[in-house]
Scaffold this motif. Sequence first.
Motif, PDB file in Angstrom:
ATOM      1  N   ASP A 345      51.222  30.707  44.767  1.00 12.38           N
ATOM      2  CA  ASP A 345      51.302  32.015  45.426  1.00 12.38           C
ATOM      3  C   ASP A 345      51.160  33.158  44.433  1.00 12.38           C
ATOM      4  N   ALA A 346      51.748  33.005  43.250  1.00 14.17           N
ATOM      5  CA  ALA A 346      51.722  34.099  42.268  1.00 14.17           C
ATOM      6  C   ALA A 346      50.301  34.405  41.814  1.00 14.17           C
ATOM      7  N   VAL A 347      49.542  33.369  41.454  1.00  6.95           N
ATOM      8  CA  VAL A 347      48.185  33.643  40.964  1.00  6.95           C
ATOM      9  C   VAL A 347      47.245  33.999  42.099  1.00  6.95           C
ATOM     10  N   LEU A 348      47.513  33.513  43.313  1.00 11.83           N
ATOM     11  CA  LEU A 348      46.686  33.928  44.452  1.00 11.83           C
ATOM     12  C   LEU A 348      46.876  35.410  44.720  1.00 11.83           C
ATOM     13  N   GLN A 349      48.109  35.876  44.585  1.00 12.91           N
ATOM     14  CA  GLN A 349      48.365  37.306  44.738  1.00 12.91           C
ATOM     15  C   GLN A 349      47.644  38.106  43.649  1.00 12.91           C
ATOM     16  N   LEU A 350      47.645  37.563  42.429  1.00 18.37           N
ATOM     17  CA  LEU A 350      46.918  38.212  41.340  1.00 18.37           C
ATOM     18  C   LEU A 350      45.432  38.303  41.673  1.00 18.37           C
ATOM     19  N   ASP A 352      44.051  38.262  44.631  1.00 16.33           N
ATOM     20  CA  ASP A 352      43.875  39.237  45.710  1.00 16.33           C
ATOM     21  C   ASP A 352      43.701  40.646  45.134  1.00 16.33           C
ATOM     22  N   GLY A 353      44.493  40.937  44.111  1.00 17.82           N
ATOM     23  CA  GLY A 353      44.382  42.250  43.472  1.00 17.82           C
ATOM     24  C   GLY A 353      43.049  42.441  42.777  1.00 17.82           C
ATOM     25  N   GLU A 370      28.711  46.947  37.995  1.00 20.68           N
ATOM     26  CA  GLU A 370      29.724  46.628  36.996  1.00 20.68           C
ATOM     27  C   GLU A 370      31.095  46.572  37.672  1.00 20.68           C
ATOM     28  N   PHE A 371      31.677  45.408  37.688  1.00 18.07           N
ATOM     29  CA  PHE A 371      32.962  45.247  38.343  1.00 18.07           C
ATOM     30  C   PHE A 371      34.090  45.503  37.357  1.00 18.07           C
ATOM     31  N   VAL A 372      35.292  45.660  37.912  1.00 21.27           N
ATOM     32  CA  VAL A 372      36.459  45.938  37.088  1.00 21.27           C
ATOM     33  C   VAL A 372      36.654  44.831  36.061  1.00 21.27           C
ATOM     34  N   LEU A 373      36.517  43.583  36.493  1.00 22.93           N
ATOM     35  CA  LEU A 373      36.677  42.444  35.602  1.00 22.93           C
ATOM     36  C   LEU A 373      35.324  41.774  35.440  1.00 22.93           C
TER      37      LEU A 373
END
Length: 772
Positions: A345-350, A352-353, A370-373
């Motif tokens: 759940d923690a990394v899925l939430q990450l 999602d962001g 150009e994307f943020v990451l």
Amino acid sequence: IRIVDMDPGLLERTMLLPWMFDLLVGGSTNGGFEMAVDVLVELLRTYPSDRRGNEGLVRVIIPRVMALGGGDLSPFEKAVKEEDEDGMRGYCRIFTEMGESYLSLILSHEEMNQQSLVELVLRCSAIPDKEIAGITLHFWYRFVIGLEDLEPYEYRQIRIDSFAPQLIRLLSICTHLLRYPAGVDDLSPDRIDDIEGVRFYFADTIEDCCRLLGGEIVLRNTGDQLQEECRRVTSLPQERQLSDWHGIEAFLYAIQAISMYVPSDETQMIPFVMNLIPQLPTQVPLLRATACLTVGKYAAWLGLHPESLQPLLPYLARGLSIPKCASASAVAIREVCERCQCLGDAVLQLYDGIVAAREQHRGSNSGGDEFVLDLKNELEVLEGVCKAISHKLKDDPSMSPDIISGYINRLAQPVIGGLKAMAPPENPASPKQISSEISRLTVLVQHLRLPRPSPQLAPGVLNRSDFILSLMQETWSILDAVSQKYPRDFNCAEKLCRLHKHALRECGAAHYTPMLEPLIEQIVKKFSQSFLSPYIYLSSVCICEYGRVPAHSQQMYDMVAKISSTVFYAFRGTDDFIANPDVVEEFFFMASKMVYYCPGPLIQSNLLNSMLQCAAVGMKLHHRDANRGTLNFLESLVSYGLKLRSKPSLDVVEQANREALERTIYVEGQPLVANLAQSLLGDLPLYRLDSGSGSIAGVLFFLNKLCPDLLMQWIQPPLMSAPDHAKNVFLGSLANQVDRDDFNSSVRKFTSVCERSRKRQGNTGEDSGNTR
């Protein structure tokens, strides 16, 4: 010394030897110093201690070389004190070469004060100039291997223990040399890449020490120094602490380099390191990058100590937004997700962001491409998220289908939505954007590991094959639409074919069968539109997966026939072959797969004749990979014929295959053999003389087994210009049907003689591609 095989006794007595050492004693300011270094290094390399007859020369050289470095007043110490770069480099080369060439003496049972020579090399490793210190690293590599190979075990351990103090000092030296230089933040990216390359080799040496001393000893030694460095930095005024991070970073880099040698139940140093990392200054990107790498390398340890993970995941997540450590953070997140079971759940939430930030950026006026990451880093994170969710689903088999679908949709729907948005003709999506979405979909297919289909699976629970099949069915028309926007973009085609390959293999050929017919239609249509080689590669994947199934063999042949028709239409002349070497390569690899997996339909058709005629042109290309594909096909074909010939009994299909293949070789073989002969003479490319998976020697060897009389008849005319003796020896090896190793040797000798003959005649060819 390098060229002439001189008697070591002669060199032992020559007056040039003491003269050379006189030059070396005088230091680098003396004329001839560099020349004397080169001579001595060549002398050491050519006359090692483990070769019989060199004993006298070795006894003469050892005391003279040791005198160059022994004592505080030695020439070497003088060069170090004076920071004489040329002198230090020269002496370092000498001591290192002597260590490598006299390694048998260093490891000998006889006590000869071997530590003194190792000490000399160690002092060279401690030279502050990393380029000079790096000269010694190959010695340490060979030294470690030599100690590991000692027998019996008891003696090996005695020798390791005797050198342990020096190995411990080597650890400290290498860790110090890992430090970034002052002002590293102002250096160019190319210069930083060079520094990273040097650091990699010093870290390799630290890792080698683990093989002798054990990971726990190396970790304890490095960890103690890290703790001491932390205390030193903490004692500094606050304004200096931010600029004095290089030592801590170097120790962390060393610790992450030895992770594979550290047991997962370590309870002293790794807890300290993991507690330290979130407390490190956040304003130093290079320090943060190394800290992130360290977290990733110890993911297995964190998997057993989840309490240490809680403060680290936010630390890694924040690193994604810092350009210089985003890559390290992404890799660390993937590694942690692979080994830790509690992050779903923690990394899925990450993630999602990350998706939300990307969509917001795409919808703004900042360009859209150009994307943020960076995509590469995002795919690393997405792979980790898929693995974390896979762990979660596996660990909770009672999870309801609705919850499982919810997790899958959170990962899949942003990708599907992105592709849908790009599909309409009016959407100006770039090839890069399309390729990026296809890459995200490929990661889902590869790494979202739902359970395999099995009777034990609870009713209503989605399995991996059904998930992939439904995902590909849902996106099929969308993928077709977006790929039509740029039908001749190679990167888009490559990413699309890679997706189909992984979907087929992850789903399993049997479950993916409903998609096979539309997939073949896509391959044939898109290749005819684009003439891009990835589609031929994808056809080879289909042959590998379905070719052995009798129900699909005709389907595979029809696909190959349609692709061949497009290829033959496009290849009207030699220039067309030259312009498309990748198509030539993949086309003949596809043909090889047909011969291996479902030969019947191809061999009993006229298409084989056309392929061999095409091969006669393709093997002339001055392109290594195209040449490899062509020869691979020819060798596979002839090898298959020989396999049929050697079987004691054949069924009806095999008998028909044998007769058809031998007829085709009889009709089409002569120009192919002529080309092979011209390659041996040097008139055509000679990229693959006797290597595996398709070579000139391989084709000739199998042809000689299959139809020796025909081969001899075909090969003699083109070899008329070869030197008589070499030609007769080579033809003799064919006539005598020698084994493969002897035949390869015969071919190598023949081509070598032909090459020398051409050079003597002044006919070397401008660019014949004669690279073996």
